[in-house]
Scaffold this active site. Structure first.
Site, mmCIF file in Angstrom:
data_model
loop_
_atom_site.group_PDB
_atom_site.id
_atom_site.type_symbol
_atom_site.label_atom_id
_atom_site.label_comp_id
_atom_site.label_asym_id
_atom_site.label_seq_id
_atom_site.Cartn_x
_atom_site.Cartn_y
_atom_site.Cartn_z
ATOM 1 N N GLU A 79 0.797 -1.006 0.020
ATOM 2 C CA GLU A 79 0.040 0.021 0.077
ATOM 3 C C GLU A 79 0.915 1.235 -0.112
ATOM 4 O OE1 GLU A 79 -3.115 0.373 -0.861
ATOM 5 O OE2 GLU A 79 -3.427 -1.734 -0.661
HETATM 6 C C1 LIG Z 1 2.797 -9.504 0.252
HETATM 7 C C2 LIG Z 1 2.689 -8.741 -0.851
HETATM 8 C C3 LIG Z 1 1.394 -8.011 -0.905
HETATM 9 C C4 LIG Z 1 1.160 -7.160 -2.003
HETATM 10 N N1 LIG Z 1 -0.222 -6.918 -2.171
HETATM 11 C C5 LIG Z 1 -0.520 -6.134 -3.479
HETATM 12 C C6 LIG Z 1 -1.672 -6.240 -4.003
HETATM 13 O O1 LIG Z 1 -2.635 -6.979 -3.519
HETATM 14 N N2 LIG Z 1 -1.831 -5.310 -5.130
HETATM 15 C C7 LIG Z 1 -1.098 -4.668 -5.555
HETATM 16 O O2 LIG Z 1 -1.199 -3.955 -6.503
HETATM 17 N N3 LIG Z 1 0.374 -4.774 -5.045
HETATM 18 C C8 LIG Z 1 0.511 -5.372 -4.077
HETATM 19 N N4 LIG Z 1 1.706 -5.452 -3.497
HETATM 20 C C9 LIG Z 1 2.942 -4.641 -3.976
HETATM 21 C C10 LIG Z 1 3.330 -3.679 -3.123
HETATM 22 O O3 LIG Z 1 2.353 -2.623 -3.191
HETATM 23 C C11 LIG Z 1 4.703 -3.036 -3.901
HETATM 24 O O4 LIG Z 1 5.591 -4.050 -3.461
HETATM 25 C C12 LIG Z 1 4.999 -1.726 -3.188
HETATM 26 O O5 LIG Z 1 4.289 -0.566 -3.625
HETATM 27 C C13 LIG Z 1 6.729 -1.491 -3.496
HETATM 28 O O6 LIG Z 1 6.896 -1.477 -4.833
HETATM 29 P P1 LIG Z 1 8.228 -2.497 -5.394
HETATM 30 O O7 LIG Z 1 8.038 -3.799 -4.703
HETATM 31 O O8 LIG Z 1 8.110 -2.437 -6.710
HETATM 32 O O9 LIG Z 1 9.282 -1.648 -4.627
HETATM 33 P P2 LIG Z 1 10.328 -0.246 -5.336
HETATM 34 O O10 LIG Z 1 9.136 0.588 -5.948
HETATM 35 O O11 LIG Z 1 11.227 -0.750 -6.401
HETATM 36 O O12 LIG Z 1 10.969 0.437 -4.047
HETATM 37 C C14 LIG Z 1 12.177 -0.242 -3.746
HETATM 38 C C15 LIG Z 1 12.655 0.721 -2.470
HETATM 39 O O13 LIG Z 1 12.817 2.247 -3.149
HETATM 40 C C16 LIG Z 1 12.130 3.096 -2.569
HETATM 41 N N5 LIG Z 1 11.451 4.012 -3.493
HETATM 42 C C17 LIG Z 1 10.977 3.773 -4.615
HETATM 43 N N6 LIG Z 1 10.605 5.026 -5.400
HETATM 44 C C18 LIG Z 1 10.951 5.963 -4.530
HETATM 45 C C19 LIG Z 1 10.910 7.395 -4.579
HETATM 46 N N7 LIG Z 1 10.368 7.899 -5.786
HETATM 47 N N8 LIG Z 1 11.348 8.123 -3.579
HETATM 48 C C20 LIG Z 1 11.899 7.506 -2.474
HETATM 49 N N9 LIG Z 1 11.816 6.021 -2.322
HETATM 50 C C21 LIG Z 1 11.381 5.321 -3.581
HETATM 51 C C22 LIG Z 1 10.607 2.610 -1.703
HETATM 52 O O14 LIG Z 1 10.440 3.167 -0.658
HETATM 53 C C23 LIG Z 1 11.482 1.177 -1.330
HETATM 54 O O15 LIG Z 1 12.187 1.281 -0.344
HETATM 55 C C24 LIG Z 1 2.160 -6.332 -2.768
HETATM 56 C C25 LIG Z 1 3.501 -6.721 -2.117
HETATM 57 C C26 LIG Z 1 3.679 -7.647 -1.250
HETATM 58 C C27 LIG Z 1 5.109 -8.186 -1.039
#
Ligand SMILES: Cc1cc2nc3c(=O)[nH]c(=O)nc-3n(C[C@H](O)[C@H](O)[C@H](O)COP(=O)(O)OP(=O)(O)OC[C@H]3O[C@@H](n4cnc5c(N)ncnc54)[C@H](O)[C@@H]3O)c2cc1C
Length: 591
Positions: A437
């Site tokens: 989220e």
């Molecule tokens: C168990 C689980 C359940 C989930 N359920 C859902 C679901 O139901 N529906 C759905 O759509 N998604 C879901 N997700 C996805 C989840 O919302 C994402 O994993 C999350 O939004 C982070 O995206 P990412 O994993 O690509 O990380 P990234 O976006 O690659 O982020 C990696 C790191 O970089 C930082 N970062 C990235 N961009 C920036 C920025 N602009 N400024 C500062 N810091 C930044 C982040 O804070 C993080 O620390 C789920 C994930 C998991 C693991």
């Protein structure tokens, strides 16, 4: 191993003394409810959590969910628990009576949600997202679409999911690539979504996916996103279940925690294209998805509260039983609760849980006013307060849950590190909360960018001014003296950091980003202190006077928060206002 026992007395205290329930119940929409009903519903929800959900928590962690014949089969006991959950009407607590919901205030739903999330996070995550989908459909769909989906979602016969994330598009939704092609009165959706929570299961008749996708002629970036309703099974004109849509689950993740919540890779449109129906207007999908996400963000904050409470209950019973070490004057070993450091850990847990609970229920009250107050100005003020508090509740409560669940392990000593006590599961399960989220980093950018800088600090300064008005009220009773001083200093730090941010941001593009998480944690810490001070004040004004031990514990907890947590505001202020220079100094290759 301790079963979850809902802290009903603490919950009702936070509802009646801190959330604004009395004023909420005066709103016409809630005319059918009184405090007796509220208390009963909170107690019954807690009973369901303790008797039905708590027992499936550990078996669910051990077994996980599986893919069988192309579909997800939930962990043992989950389907039966879901059946009972729906039969009892729990899916419909907050939903509108127009679509067969109970239409109860969000405050009541927040307390019920706390119990369910505490009892079994993996299970409760499913209905939580269905609730967010209901809210999005109710807010953005036409009447006919609402009538088609809402009664079945409200009854729990169907479930809802949120489909944003793709392999290349996590925090950054501007690069979502899932495609939508117009096809008569509907659209054909194709693409892969990853990490979709409860993307499939065997126990609801249908699964309603809310999917972000992009039309071929859409603008690039988030302005080109549209939101679609994509049912697992198409729905016939008479409302009955029709043929299977072109959507399938192609895998589930093996992960650190919430093992029983299937995290699915979803494939849309492998064949003819999944049939999807537009929710809202073309290219305005992010607005609809934000409705869903903001609802879910508050719920995730409540997950942080729930899992913390459960970890606390386990640690407390261990501390009251485990004998180790001696204290002056005692014969033989004492239980570890006698040691000052163990008490420090228990109070770090307890005081922050009480602050989280108060903030969560208070925020839920603000949501009730923002949606249903008859007074337009009050609705607008509440909407602005809600927008400010949502990222704080989401990120501060879930970051605090990391500290609290980790302390839960620490209090168990070595037994905390082995799985059989259950303390480790709480820590593992809690770990996702700061990630999904929107990560803490993303919440913090929203907080400093949209919620502080975009309105030139108006909403946060109004909150700061309101927190300052407590100062006079805290003057007088000597039990509140220390609380008053610590809160006043904390509010000064928040105010000064806000001024710094507003001054620095225009001249330094990295100022907001380098301050953001410390700013948000500073706000959470101080708002938590404000809430615990309000709790102590309510006690000195006579609340819970029939239970001297409960009342005394509330004061002590608030004093502890003032001594041990509010001083963190000083450090957070310093870090938030240190500027971006050092933070941005290292070239990439020096990391
Ligand atoms: C168990 C689980 C359940 C989930 N359920 C859902 C679901 O139901 N529906 C759905 O759509 N998604 C879901 N997700 C996805 C989840 O919302 C994402 O994993 C999350 O939004 C982070 O995206 P990412 O994993 O690509 O990380 P990234 O976006 O690659 O982020 C990696 C790191 O970089 C930082 N970062 C990235 N961009 C920036 C920025 N602009 N400024 C500062 N810091 C930044 C982040 O804070 C993080 O620390 C789920 C994930 C998991 C693991």
């Amino acid at each position: 191993m301790t079963a979850y026992n809902p802290p009903i007395k603490d919950m009702l205290f936070a509802i009646h003394e801190l959330s604004g329930i009395d004023q909420v119940l005066q709103i016409e929409k809630f005319a059918d409810f009184d405090t007796e009903v509220v208390d009963q519903v909170v107690a019954e929800a807690g009973k369901f959590a303790a008797e039905v959900l708590s027992p499936i928590n550990i078996p669910g962690d051990q077994a996980g969910s599986q893919i069988v014949d192309g579909g997800v089969v939930a962990a043992p006991g989950f389907a039966a628990a879901y059946g009972q959950f729906s039969e009892n009407g729990w899916s419909s607590l907050e939903a509108s009576p127009e679509y067969d919901g109970m239409g109860m205030p969000s405050i009541v739903a927040a307390a019920a949600t706390e119990s369910w999330q505490a009892a079994c996070l993996s299970f409760s995550l499913g209905p939580m997202l269905t609730g967010s989908a209901i809210h999005a459909i109710e807010t953005h769909a036409a009447d006919a679409v609402r009538a088609r989906y809402l009664p079945k979602l409200t009854s729990g016969e169907w479930s809802g999911t949120m489909n944003l994330t793709e392999p290349q598009a996590g925090s950054d939704l501007s690069i979502v690539a899932t495609k939508a092609i117009r096809d008569g009165d509907h659209y054909r959706i194709s693409g892969t979504k990853i990490f979709i929570t409860w993307g499939d299961q065997e126990f609801t008749e249908n699964v309603i996916h809310l999917v972000l996708a992009r039309l071929p002629d859409a603008p690039s970036g988030v302005r080109g996103l549209s939101l679609f309703i994509v049912p697992k099974f198409l729905i016939n004109d008479d409302g009955s279940i029709g043929k299977r849509n072109d959507v399938s689950v192609v895998g589930i993740e093996h992960k650190l925690g919430i093992h029983a919540s299937p995290t699915c890779v979803m494939s849309f449109g492998e064949n003819e294209g999944a049939v999807g129906f537009l929710l809202g207007e073309e290219n305005t999908g992010l607005t609809g998805m934000f409705t869903m996400m903001n609802h879910a963000r508050i719920q995730v904050g409540i997950q942080g509260l729930g899992i913390s409470e459960r970890a606390y209950q386990l640690a407390r019973s261990y501390a009251l039983e485990r004998k180790q070490g001696r204290t002056v004057g005692a014969k033989g070993s004492v239980t570890i609760v006698h040691h000052p450091d163990v008490r420090r850990m228990l109070l770090l847990m307890k005081s922050q849980i009480e602050a989280m609970r108060a903030l969560a229920y208070y925020t839920a009250g603000v949501v009730d006013f923002s949606r249903h107050s008859p007074d337009e100005q009050q609705r607008a003020n509440a909407a602005s307060r809600n927008a400010l508090l949502t990222p704080v509740l989401k990120a501060w409560a879930t970051e605090t849950a990391q500290e609290v669940t980790s302390l839960g392990v620490q209090i168990h000593g070595g037994m905390g590190f082995v799985e059989e006590t259950g303390a480790a599961q709480h820590m593992r399960d809690a770990r996702i909360l700061t990630i999904y989220e929107g990560t803490t980093g993303i919440q913090a950018l929203d907080f400093v960018g949209r919620k502080i800088l975009a309105d030139d600090g108006k909403a946060i300064r109004e909150l700061i001014a309101e927190m300052r008005t407590l100062d006079d009220e805290l003057n007088g009773d000597e039990r509140l003296t220390e609380i008053r001083t610590a809160l006043s200093e904390g509010v000064d730090h928040l105010s000064a950091a806000t001024d710094w941010l507003i001054e620095q941001a225009p001249g330094d593009p990295d100022a907001a980003g380098s301050a953001s998480v410390n700013m948000l944690m500073l706000a959470g810490t101080v708002i938590g202190g404000w809430q615990t001070a309000r709790a102590a004040l309510a006690i000195t004004a006579g609340a819970s006077s029939d239970d001297a031990a409960f009342a005394a514990a509330k004061i002590t907890t608030a004093q502890f928060y003032a001594q041990h947590i509010l001083p963190r505001a000083r450090g957070l202020h310093a870090a938030a206002t240190a500027g971006s220079h050092v933070l941005m100094a290292l070239p990439e290759e020096s990391f």
